[in-house]
Design a protein around this motif. Structure first.
Motif, PDB file in Angstrom:
ATOM      1  N   VAL A   1       0.856  -1.189   0.000  1.00 41.38           N
ATOM      2  CA  VAL A   1       0.000   0.000   0.000  1.00 41.38           C
ATOM      3  C   VAL A   1       0.882   1.225   0.000  1.00 41.38           C
ATOM      4  O   VAL A   1       1.730   1.379   0.884  1.00 41.38           O
ATOM      5  CB  VAL A   1      -0.925   0.021   1.233  1.00 41.38           C
ATOM      6  CG1 VAL A   1      -1.697   1.333   1.288  1.00 41.38           C
ATOM      7  CG2 VAL A   1      -1.883  -1.150   1.202  1.00 41.38           C
ATOM      8  N   GLN A   2       0.652   2.086  -0.959  1.00 41.21           N
ATOM      9  CA  GLN A   2       1.471   3.290  -0.994  1.00 41.21           C
ATOM     10  C   GLN A   2       0.727   4.415  -1.694  1.00 41.21           C
ATOM     11  O   GLN A   2      -0.234   4.204  -2.418  1.00 41.21           O
ATOM     12  CB  GLN A   2       2.805   3.034  -1.685  1.00 41.21           C
ATOM     13  CG  GLN A   2       2.701   2.648  -3.150  1.00 41.21           C
ATOM     14  CD  GLN A   2       4.077   2.458  -3.767  1.00 41.21           C
ATOM     15  OE1 GLN A   2       5.115   2.706  -3.158  1.00 41.21           O
ATOM     16  NE2 GLN A   2       4.114   2.011  -5.011  1.00 41.21           N
ATOM     17  N   LEU A   3       1.218   5.621  -1.425  1.00 41.98           N
ATOM     18  CA  LEU A   3       0.728   6.816  -2.088  1.00 41.98           C
ATOM     19  C   LEU A   3       1.884   7.375  -2.904  1.00 41.98           C
ATOM     20  O   LEU A   3       2.966   7.605  -2.372  1.00 41.98           O
ATOM     21  CB  LEU A   3       0.265   7.850  -1.055  1.00 41.98           C
ATOM     22  CG  LEU A   3      -0.848   7.405  -0.113  1.00 41.98           C
ATOM     23  CD1 LEU A   3      -1.092   8.467   0.955  1.00 41.98           C
ATOM     24  CD2 LEU A   3      -2.120   7.107  -0.882  1.00 41.98           C
ATOM     25  N   GLN A   4       1.632   7.587  -4.186  1.00 46.71           N
ATOM     26  CA  GLN A   4       2.670   8.062  -5.084  1.00 46.71           C
ATOM     27  C   GLN A   4       2.356   9.493  -5.501  1.00 46.71           C
ATOM     28  O   GLN A   4       1.395   9.736  -6.227  1.00 46.71           O
ATOM     29  CB  GLN A   4       2.768   7.164  -6.310  1.00 46.71           C
ATOM     30  CG  GLN A   4       3.909   7.530  -7.245  1.00 46.71           C
ATOM     31  CD  GLN A   4       5.264   7.320  -6.622  1.00 46.71           C
ATOM     32  OE1 GLN A   4       5.516   6.294  -5.996  1.00 46.71           O
ATOM     33  NE2 GLN A   4       6.146   8.297  -6.766  1.00 46.71           N
ATOM     34  N   ALA A   5       3.186  10.423  -5.038  1.00 46.22           N
ATOM     35  CA  ALA A   5       2.971  11.835  -5.341  1.00 46.22           C
ATOM     36  C   ALA A   5       3.890  12.277  -6.465  1.00 46.22           C
ATOM     37  O   ALA A   5       4.998  11.755  -6.627  1.00 46.22           O
ATOM     38  CB  ALA A   5       3.214  12.681  -4.105  1.00 46.22           C
TER      39      ALA A   5
ATOM     40  N   SER B   1      -0.181  15.797  -7.928  1.00 43.70           N
ATOM     41  CA  SER B   1      -1.105  14.676  -7.949  1.00 43.70           C
ATOM     42  C   SER B   1      -0.590  13.588  -7.016  1.00 43.70           C
ATOM     43  O   SER B   1       0.605  13.505  -6.739  1.00 43.70           O
ATOM     44  CB  SER B   1      -1.284  14.115  -9.357  1.00 43.70           C
ATOM     45  OG  SER B   1      -0.069  13.603  -9.853  1.00 43.70           O
ATOM     46  N   CYS B   2      -1.491  12.780  -6.549  1.00 40.28           N
ATOM     47  CA  CYS B   2      -1.140  11.685  -5.653  1.00 40.28           C
ATOM     48  C   CYS B   2      -2.103  10.538  -5.909  1.00 40.28           C
ATOM     49  O   CYS B   2      -3.325  10.720  -5.811  1.00 40.28           O
ATOM     50  CB  CYS B   2      -1.217  12.134  -4.201  1.00 40.28           C
ATOM     51  SG  CYS B   2      -0.931  10.808  -3.012  1.00 40.28           S
ATOM     52  N   ALA B   3      -1.557   9.383  -6.214  1.00 40.73           N
ATOM     53  CA  ALA B   3      -2.376   8.220  -6.508  1.00 40.73           C
ATOM     54  C   ALA B   3      -2.108   7.112  -5.497  1.00 40.73           C
ATOM     55  O   ALA B   3      -0.948   6.833  -5.168  1.00 40.73           O
ATOM     56  CB  ALA B   3      -2.076   7.715  -7.917  1.00 40.73           C
ATOM     57  N   ALA B   4      -3.186   6.513  -5.037  1.00 39.52           N
ATOM     58  CA  ALA B   4      -3.051   5.346  -4.165  1.00 39.52           C
ATOM     59  C   ALA B   4      -2.753   4.122  -5.010  1.00 39.52           C
ATOM     60  O   ALA B   4      -3.112   4.060  -6.190  1.00 39.52           O
ATOM     61  CB  ALA B   4      -4.329   5.139  -3.370  1.00 39.52           C
ATOM     62  N   SER B   5      -2.113   3.155  -4.404  1.00 37.59           N
ATOM     63  CA  SER B   5      -1.775   1.938  -5.133  1.00 37.59           C
ATOM     64  C   SER B   5      -3.042   1.213  -5.586  1.00 37.59           C
ATOM     65  O   SER B   5      -4.119   1.400  -5.014  1.00 37.59           O
ATOM     66  CB  SER B   5      -0.893   1.031  -4.284  1.00 37.59           C
ATOM     67  OG  SER B   5      -1.427   0.845  -3.003  1.00 37.59           O
ATOM     68  N   ARG B   6      -2.891   0.393  -6.604  1.00 37.37           N
ATOM     69  CA  ARG B   6      -4.040  -0.194  -7.309  1.00 37.37           C
ATOM     70  C   ARG B   6      -4.876  -1.127  -6.469  1.00 37.37           C
ATOM     71  O   ARG B   6      -6.034  -1.379  -6.788  1.00 37.37           O
ATOM     72  CB  ARG B   6      -3.540  -0.933  -8.541  1.00 37.37           C
ATOM     73  CG  ARG B   6      -2.923  -0.033  -9.589  1.00 37.37           C
ATOM     74  CD  ARG B   6      -2.465  -0.825 -10.794  1.00 37.37           C
ATOM     75  NE  ARG B   6      -1.882   0.023 -11.824  1.00 37.37           N
ATOM     76  CZ  ARG B   6      -1.408  -0.426 -12.982  1.00 37.37           C
ATOM     77  NH1 ARG B   6      -1.456  -1.712 -13.249  1.00 37.37           N
ATOM     78  NH2 ARG B   6      -0.896   0.415 -13.854  1.00 37.37           N
ATOM     79  N   ASN B   7      -4.320  -1.647  -5.372  1.00 40.81           N
ATOM     80  CA  ASN B   7      -5.080  -2.587  -4.566  1.00 40.81           C
ATOM     81  C   ASN B   7      -5.957  -1.905  -3.531  1.00 40.81           C
ATOM     82  O   ASN B   7      -6.506  -2.561  -2.653  1.00 40.81           O
ATOM     83  CB  ASN B   7      -4.130  -3.568  -3.878  1.00 40.81           C
ATOM     84  CG  ASN B   7      -3.185  -2.869  -2.922  1.00 40.81           C
ATOM     85  OD1 ASN B   7      -2.849  -1.710  -3.111  1.00 40.81           O
ATOM     86  ND2 ASN B   7      -2.763  -3.568  -1.889  1.00 40.81           N
ATOM     87  N   ILE B   8      -6.109  -0.590  -3.653  1.00 44.20           N
ATOM     88  CA  ILE B   8      -6.953   0.143  -2.710  1.00 44.20           C
ATOM     89  C   ILE B   8      -8.379   0.186  -3.245  1.00 44.20           C
ATOM     90  O   ILE B   8      -8.629   0.594  -4.374  1.00 44.20           O
ATOM     91  CB  ILE B   8      -6.417   1.568  -2.477  1.00 44.20           C
ATOM     92  CG1 ILE B   8      -5.065   1.482  -1.770  1.00 44.20           C
ATOM     93  CG2 ILE B   8      -7.408   2.380  -1.654  1.00 44.20           C
ATOM     94  CD1 ILE B   8      -5.097   0.724  -0.456  1.00 44.20           C
ATOM     95  N   PHE B   9      -9.306  -0.222  -2.398  1.00 44.05           N
ATOM     96  CA  PHE B   9     -10.704  -0.302  -2.790  1.00 44.05           C
ATOM     97  C   PHE B   9     -11.456   0.978  -2.487  1.00 44.05           C
ATOM     98  O   PHE B   9     -12.278   1.444  -3.266  1.00 44.05           O
ATOM     99  CB  PHE B   9     -11.361  -1.491  -2.074  1.00 44.05           C
ATOM    100  CG  PHE B   9     -12.833  -1.568  -2.241  1.00 44.05           C
ATOM    101  CD1 PHE B   9     -13.694  -1.281  -1.192  1.00 44.05           C
ATOM    102  CD2 PHE B   9     -13.381  -1.919  -3.470  1.00 44.05           C
ATOM    103  CE1 PHE B   9     -15.069  -1.364  -1.354  1.00 44.05           C
ATOM    104  CE2 PHE B   9     -14.747  -2.004  -3.647  1.00 44.05           C
ATOM    105  CZ  PHE B   9     -15.592  -1.717  -2.586  1.00 44.05           C
ATOM    106  N   SER B  10     -11.164   1.573  -1.339  1.00 42.52           N
ATOM    107  CA  SER B  10     -11.939   2.740  -0.912  1.00 42.52           C
ATOM    108  C   SER B  10     -11.088   3.631  -0.028  1.00 42.52           C
ATOM    109  O   SER B  10     -10.280   3.150   0.762  1.00 42.52           O
ATOM    110  CB  SER B  10     -13.187   2.283  -0.150  1.00 42.52           C
ATOM    111  OG  SER B  10     -13.938   3.378   0.316  1.00 42.52           O
TER     112      SER B  10
END
Length: 119
Positions: free
Chosen positions: A1-5, A20-29
């Protein structure tokens, strides 16, 4: 789990930058997602946060200049009319999120991205 800014850099006073900041793909909510910043010698402070469903909250120093938006698990910060005092490391933040595995994560921070505003 990570946040990529991404999106930090150098701007002149009065200019604009977009983070921008995107959560990793396995985040549901995700519940709340946003940005804090920390300038040298100062405490970390709230920049802006957006809650699932749309409510937003801004730090007093950026109201009217910065706009936070969100597209599901990615958050954006549009920074306009930048001032030298906006120079800081900006950190992406999530208060609560759930992975597709059912795991729940609290108070997750991304790596910082440096914003430098020259006068």
């Amino acid at each position: 789990v990570q946040l990529q800014a991404s999106g930090g850099g150098l701007a002149q006073a009065g200019g604009s930058l977009r983070l921008s900041c995107a959560a990793s793909r396995n985040i549901f909510s995700i519940n709340g997602m946003g940005w804090y910043r920390q300038a040298p010698g100062k405490q970390r402070e709230l920049v802006a946060v957006i809650i699932s469903g749309g409510p937003t909250n801004y730090g007093d120093s950026v109201k009217g200049r910065f706009t936070i938006t969100r597209d599901r698990n990615t958050v954006y910060l549009e920074m306009n009319n930048l001032k030298p005092e906006d120079t800081a490391v900006y950190y992406c933040y999530v208060d609560e999120m759930w992975a597709t595995t059912g795991d729940r994560y609290l108070e997750v921070w991304g790596q910082g991205t440096l914003v430098t505003v020259s006068s």
